[in-house]
Design a protein around this motif. Sequence first.
Motif, PDB file in Angstrom:
ATOM      1  N   THR A   1      -9.689 -10.764  -3.802  1.00  0.00           N
ATOM      2  CA  THR A   1      -9.556  -9.332  -3.527  1.00  0.00           C
ATOM      3  C   THR A   1      -8.385  -8.763  -4.313  1.00  0.00           C
ATOM      4  O   THR A   1      -7.570  -9.502  -4.884  1.00  0.00           O
ATOM      5  CB  THR A   1      -9.308  -9.091  -2.028  1.00  0.00           C
ATOM      6  N   GLN A   2      -8.296  -7.470  -4.303  1.00  0.00           N
ATOM      7  CA  GLN A   2      -7.163  -6.813  -4.962  1.00  0.00           C
ATOM      8  C   GLN A   2      -5.864  -7.229  -4.278  1.00  0.00           C
ATOM      9  O   GLN A   2      -4.847  -7.424  -4.941  1.00  0.00           O
ATOM     10  CB  GLN A   2      -7.340  -5.298  -4.908  1.00  0.00           C
ATOM     11  N   GLU A   3      -5.905  -7.405  -2.966  1.00  0.00           N
ATOM     12  CA  GLU A   3      -4.720  -7.835  -2.227  1.00  0.00           C
ATOM     13  C   GLU A   3      -4.272  -9.227  -2.688  1.00  0.00           C
ATOM     14  O   GLU A   3      -3.079  -9.486  -2.846  1.00  0.00           O
ATOM     15  CB  GLU A   3      -5.018  -7.851  -0.731  1.00  0.00           C
ATOM     16  N   ASP A   4      -5.248 -10.127  -2.910  1.00  0.00           N
ATOM     17  CA  ASP A   4      -4.915 -11.465  -3.407  1.00  0.00           C
ATOM     18  C   ASP A   4      -4.226 -11.380  -4.766  1.00  0.00           C
ATOM     19  O   ASP A   4      -3.247 -12.085  -5.017  1.00  0.00           O
ATOM     20  CB  ASP A   4      -6.183 -12.322  -3.534  1.00  0.00           C
ATOM     21  N   ALA A   5      -4.733 -10.526  -5.621  1.00  0.00           N
ATOM     22  CA  ALA A   5      -4.148 -10.367  -6.953  1.00  0.00           C
ATOM     23  C   ALA A   5      -2.728  -9.814  -6.855  1.00  0.00           C
ATOM     24  O   ALA A   5      -1.829 -10.261  -7.578  1.00  0.00           O
ATOM     25  CB  ALA A   5      -5.017  -9.447  -7.804  1.00  0.00           C
ATOM     26  N   ILE A   6      -2.510  -8.876  -5.959  1.00  0.00           N
ATOM     27  CA  ILE A   6      -1.172  -8.294  -5.783  1.00  0.00           C
ATOM     28  C   ILE A   6      -0.210  -9.352  -5.257  1.00  0.00           C
ATOM     29  O   ILE A   6       0.916  -9.482  -5.748  1.00  0.00           O
ATOM     30  CB  ILE A   6      -1.241  -7.069  -4.838  1.00  0.00           C
ATOM     31  N   GLN A   7      -0.642 -10.139  -4.271  1.00  0.00           N
ATOM     32  CA  GLN A   7       0.209 -11.192  -3.730  1.00  0.00           C
ATOM     33  C   GLN A   7       0.541 -12.226  -4.798  1.00  0.00           C
ATOM     34  O   GLN A   7       1.682 -12.704  -4.881  1.00  0.00           O
ATOM     35  CB  GLN A   7      -0.458 -11.867  -2.538  1.00  0.00           C
TER      36      GLN A   7
ATOM     37  N   ARG B   1     -15.111 -13.416  -3.902  1.00  0.00           N
ATOM     38  CA  ARG B   1     -14.231 -13.103  -5.018  1.00  0.00           C
ATOM     39  C   ARG B   1     -12.835 -12.799  -4.498  1.00  0.00           C
ATOM     40  O   ARG B   1     -12.668 -12.368  -3.359  1.00  0.00           O
ATOM     41  CB  ARG B   1     -14.761 -11.880  -5.760  1.00  0.00           C
TER      42      ARG B   1
ATOM     43  N   ASP C   1       0.656 -11.706  -8.058  1.00  0.00           N
ATOM     44  CA  ASP C   1       1.612 -11.085  -8.976  1.00  0.00           C
ATOM     45  C   ASP C   1       3.016 -11.059  -8.382  1.00  0.00           C
ATOM     46  O   ASP C   1       3.996 -11.329  -9.081  1.00  0.00           O
ATOM     47  CB  ASP C   1       1.173  -9.662  -9.339  1.00  0.00           C
TER      48      ASP C   1
END
Length: 179
Positions: free
Chosen positions: A109-115, A107, A117
């Motif tokens: 990651t939160q880091e992927d979502a932040i990048q 899935r 954004d």
Amino acid sequence: MRRPEQDPGAAAHGDGHAELRIDALYREQAPRLRRWLDARLRSSEDAHDVVQDAFARLLGSSTREGLRQPEAFLNRIVRNLLIDRSRRAANRIAHVPIDAANEPETRATQEDAIQLDQMRIRYRAAVDALPPRTREVFLLHRMEGLGYKDIATQLGISIRTVEWHVGEALVRIGKELGQ
């Protein structure tokens, strides 16, 4: 490339010579490349896009100043873009059903979502920073999906001017995103 509204003599200092060379190359080669690509891609819109992408890459190239044969370099860029398109098309899956069997292995990651954004914010800022007319043409083409001819008709400008605005937008956005 220079703006179509500018006087060619206005760019006589600094990088003006290079801009005039690119402009002359565009006037010479773009129609030929569009015809050649239109026959292969069977879409004048796709042909326009590839020509614009090729000139955007040429403008972004650090080696463009020392080129002895910019036409050959441009032809290589176009061929590479066509290879990239065919690879993407070959790897594209027409339809993937959404079910448990097609769940991704890992899935995001939160880091992927932040990048993601942050990239979206930078992209929106780059688009917002475009000159108003360039932004309008770019958004009509990329967001509304209008073709160059439709944009030219809607805004009362030439197709050549639409091409310039889209190319200029791609170059500026690319620079802002660090490509």
